[in-house]
Design an enzyme around this catalytic site. Sequence first.
Site, short mmCIF file in Angstrom:
data_model
loop_
_atom_site.label_atom_id
_atom_site.label_comp_id
_atom_site.label_asym_id
_atom_site.label_seq_id
_atom_site.Cartn_x
_atom_site.Cartn_y
_atom_site.Cartn_z
N GLY A 192 -6.42 -10.74 -68.30
CA GLY A 192 -6.82 -11.56 -68.89
C GLY A 192 -5.74 -11.57 -70.83
O GLY A 192 -5.30 -10.26 -70.59
N PRO A 226 -5.85 -9.70 -74.34
CA PRO A 226 -6.34 -8.11 -74.92
C PRO A 226 -8.31 -8.89 -75.53
O PRO A 226 -8.53 -9.54 -76.28
CB PRO A 226 -5.40 -8.30 -76.44
CG PRO A 226 -4.75 -9.33 -76.77
CD PRO A 226 -4.50 -10.40 -75.24
N GLY A 227 -8.85 -7.97 -75.75
CA GLY A 227 -10.33 -7.26 -75.75
C GLY A 227 -11.02 -7.84 -75.07
O GLY A 227 -12.46 -7.95 -75.45
N VAL A 228 -11.03 -8.10 -73.98
CA VAL A 228 -11.76 -9.16 -72.88
C VAL A 228 -12.60 -7.72 -72.38
O VAL A 228 -13.86 -8.46 -71.52
CB VAL A 228 -11.54 -10.22 -72.35
CG1 VAL A 228 -10.84 -11.28 -73.44
CG2 VAL A 228 -10.56 -9.61 -71.38
N GLY A 229 -12.41 -6.68 -72.52
CA GLY A 229 -13.08 -5.25 -71.39
C GLY A 229 -12.66 -5.04 -70.34
O GLY A 229 -12.34 -5.05 -69.58
N THR A 284 -9.83 -2.26 -69.72
CA THR A 284 -10.38 -1.19 -70.12
C THR A 284 -11.69 -0.56 -69.20
O THR A 284 -11.52 0.02 -69.43
CB THR A 284 -9.39 -0.61 -71.63
OG1 THR A 284 -7.97 -1.23 -71.16
CG2 THR A 284 -9.36 1.19 -71.05
N SER A 295 3.81 -28.06 -71.63
CA SER A 295 1.99 -28.37 -71.44
C SER A 295 2.46 -29.04 -73.05
O SER A 295 1.10 -29.27 -73.31
CB SER A 295 1.29 -26.89 -71.02
OG SER A 295 1.03 -26.19 -72.43
N LYS A 299 -7.42 -22.55 -73.24
CA LYS A 299 -7.24 -23.73 -73.83
C LYS A 299 -8.46 -24.55 -74.62
O LYS A 299 -8.21 -24.90 -75.91
CB LYS A 299 -6.12 -24.42 -73.69
CG LYS A 299 -4.87 -24.39 -72.95
CD LYS A 299 -3.88 -25.39 -72.10
CE LYS A 299 -2.76 -24.94 -72.65
NZ LYS A 299 -1.93 -25.70 -71.17
P1 ADP Z 1 -9.01 -4.63 -73.08
O1 ADP Z 1 -8.39 -3.73 -72.47
O2 ADP Z 1 -9.52 -5.86 -72.10
O3 ADP Z 1 -7.43 -5.39 -74.31
P2 ADP Z 1 -10.78 -3.80 -73.81
O4 ADP Z 1 -11.93 -3.18 -72.64
O5 ADP Z 1 -10.63 -2.59 -74.68
O6 ADP Z 1 -10.26 -4.77 -73.86
O7 ADP Z 1 -12.27 -4.27 -74.80
C1 ADP Z 1 -12.27 -3.59 -76.53
C2 ADP Z 1 -14.07 -3.67 -76.98
O8 ADP Z 1 -14.09 -4.50 -76.01
C3 ADP Z 1 -14.46 -2.58 -76.17
O9 ADP Z 1 -15.05 -1.82 -76.99
C4 ADP Z 1 -15.36 -2.97 -75.12
O10 ADP Z 1 -16.44 -2.10 -74.65
C5 ADP Z 1 -15.70 -4.29 -75.77
N1 ADP Z 1 -16.14 -5.31 -74.89
C6 ADP Z 1 -14.98 -6.05 -74.19
N2 ADP Z 1 -15.93 -6.87 -73.33
C7 ADP Z 1 -17.40 -6.98 -73.19
C8 ADP Z 1 -17.59 -7.04 -73.10
N3 ADP Z 1 -18.13 -7.84 -71.57
N4 ADP Z 1 -19.63 -7.00 -73.04
C9 ADP Z 1 -19.80 -5.67 -74.00
N5 ADP Z 1 -18.41 -5.66 -74.66
C10 ADP Z 1 -17.26 -5.50 -74.26
#
Ligand code: ADP
Length: 789
Positions: free
Chosen positions: A356, A358-361, A363, A679, A722
Amino acid sequence: MSDEPVRRLPLLPLRGLTIFPYMVLHFDVGRAKSIAALEAAMVNDQEIFLVTQKDTKIDDPEIDDIFEVGTISKIKQLLKLPGETIRVLVEGLERGRILEYTKQEPYFEANLVTPKKYDKAEIELQLEAISRSVLSSFETYVKLSNKISPETLLTVSTLEDPDRLADIIAANILVRSEDKQRILESFHPVERLENLYDILIREIEILEIENKINLRVKKQIDKVQREYYLREQLKAIQRELGESEGVAGEIEEYEEKIEKANLPEEVEEKAAKELNRLSKMGPGSAEGSVIRTYLDWILDLPWNIETEDNLDLKNAARILDEDHYGLEKVKERVIEYLAVRQLTKNMKGPILCFVGPPGVGKTSIARSIARSLNRKFVRMSVGGVRDEAEIRGHRRTYVGAIPGRIIASIKQAGSKNPVFLLDEIDKMSSDFRGDPASALLEVLDAEQNYAFRDHYLELPFDLSKVMFLTTANTLETIPRPLLDRMEVIQISGYTEEEKRNIASKYLIPKQMKEHGLPENSIILSDQTISDIINYYTRESGVRSLERQIATICRRAARKILETGRERVKITSGNLNKYLGIPRFHYDKVKNQDEIGIVTGLAWTSVGGDTLSIEVTPMAGTGKLVLTGQLGDVMKESARAGFSYIRSRAAKFGLSEDFHEKLDIHIHIPEGAIPKDGPSAGITMTTAVISALTEIPVRSDVAMTGEITLRGRILPIGGLKEKILAAHRAGIKKVIIPLENKRDLDEIPDNVKRKVEIVLAENMDEVLSHALTRMPEPISGGNNDGDQKS
Ligand code: ADP
């Protein structure tokens, strides 16, 4: 018996001695019977027969205990010693064989035969030959034995009489009494020499073997002595330099550590070997420090350290919920995965891959899995890794070598069964230094990873207990064999509402805690959070949202301290005091309909995005000019669209040769991330038609879809991302391919309520929604589209 003549003499049994003719010998006599024999001899002409006893231990021998052959000897001297002992000096005269005993008391007396005289001439040649052999082997013997003085050799070699030769040699060298007796019993000179030769050869062989053994033993002793000596010297030198304690102490310390570490056998052996090498090295040597680093690595690795799993699935579900908002499907699949793993009791199953933007959780879910299992967590980014050695380490011969990152991460984890996250496996590349993907494959392969070999360690490390997880932004660039081993879990971007919830329920409390702010000290309304999302971030995930919140917390903390107020309220009005001027302006997306400008929707590895396509025709010769960050597939797709327009020129009110006098310039502004894929086909085509017909495009419409030469529309990927991007950008209507209808289920309902989604099957339908009016066809044109059904 041809020997003669017969003589009668007193007999004295010798214990442990053999006397040969021509030999002078002295011995002590104590036995009464022997003294009687001596006395009898002295009365006669001082001759006595000396014969060896078969067994030296017998004190009072019988006839059977005495050999048959001895030497008739002349008594030269008698010397009375204190006590009943007499010392006798005798000289051997000639051989004698007992014919019969004539007396047994008070001493032995016997009749003897002596050897007959030989005709020397008759056996001369034989004698000569055998004496030569004997002489040369005697020489060898002397050389080997180095017990016999060279003078003896000289005397022997100058002897004229071969008869004496054998006796002298035998008297000088032989040790075993049966050998001596054998020579003595050989009456014939040739036979005697032959026997001697035989014995000599055997003795030489024995000596050679003896010498060899001695040499080996000596060498060994020399080596040990030499090392000991050198080591003592080294110690002395070190003591002089004041370094001795350091080195010895260090070795001891390592020894202790190795013992305590409870290492696997193979590892312990290796460590001991290296330590031994270290002990021989000077304290300052470069190699010594290489060995020290190596030993430290070995000692620091968790060879046998394992944490115990918490297998409670309810606990796992609770922790996943505790850490994450939403993501129901993802959580469900994670729990299922854990359940299957527990039931099958092994790690051989597929490896989870979270995919997915970046930043969707991704990690953070992996971290929660580790927490719920009660395992350690390590993360290693493989993005940008292009060298196999980064994974597997460099050999120790390489200057400055260290283990690869897998082993380094295991050390960091401190247990052999951590949750191990391999981040960004879609960003690995390979070059001439080897393919990191294949090394990684070995790491992940349950059939091989129980004995993973790092080049630096040179020892197998068991990775089979590690739980590997991976993340990627896109599946497209993951090497196929790696992808085959993985179970993919897609995590798509969040809607504004989801982001708002994540922020208020998770990110804000988390950041406040991290900044030491008490509960309720910051007040952020939903509207304010939406403003942060809309004006200060532009992303699929929540990473920069979290950063913005952190900034607010920092500034609020300062404010609270400076003003002494208990709480600060952040509103849409004062937001810019905390975050600066807004960076993005979605709502202001062109609200004016323009000619030749169309909003497209793109899907990149960082999530969905809008892109604005501009087209300008100018006087020219029919060239299609494309600029901006776009890939080959996109260019092809622009050409296909252009060909479609030419083939339908009349329908769009264009003259058939319109392209001959025009160049068409297509530009895709903005965005450092290269865009590619088919697309944008309908978007570019719509922009070109608008530019050529001078009909404006509606500003609140966005579109995505591939176009064929005949104007049909084909489905595209990444629909959810999208549409979320369109929603973020304030678009009211999105045109998508009819065949993507099945993907609509994934779109959150609140988004569907706000964005009208139009399913289009052909270009006509697209144009009817996008253009402010339809172009007027040139009547009589030959191009009624095949799409009109
Ligand atoms: P990724 O690894 O997908 O790039 P991260 O895991 O580093 O993203 O997530 C970035 C931050 O957003 C983290 O602090 C994470 O805890 C928070 N975060 C992302 N998705 C959620 C969620 N669904 N609920 C709570 N916190 C989230």
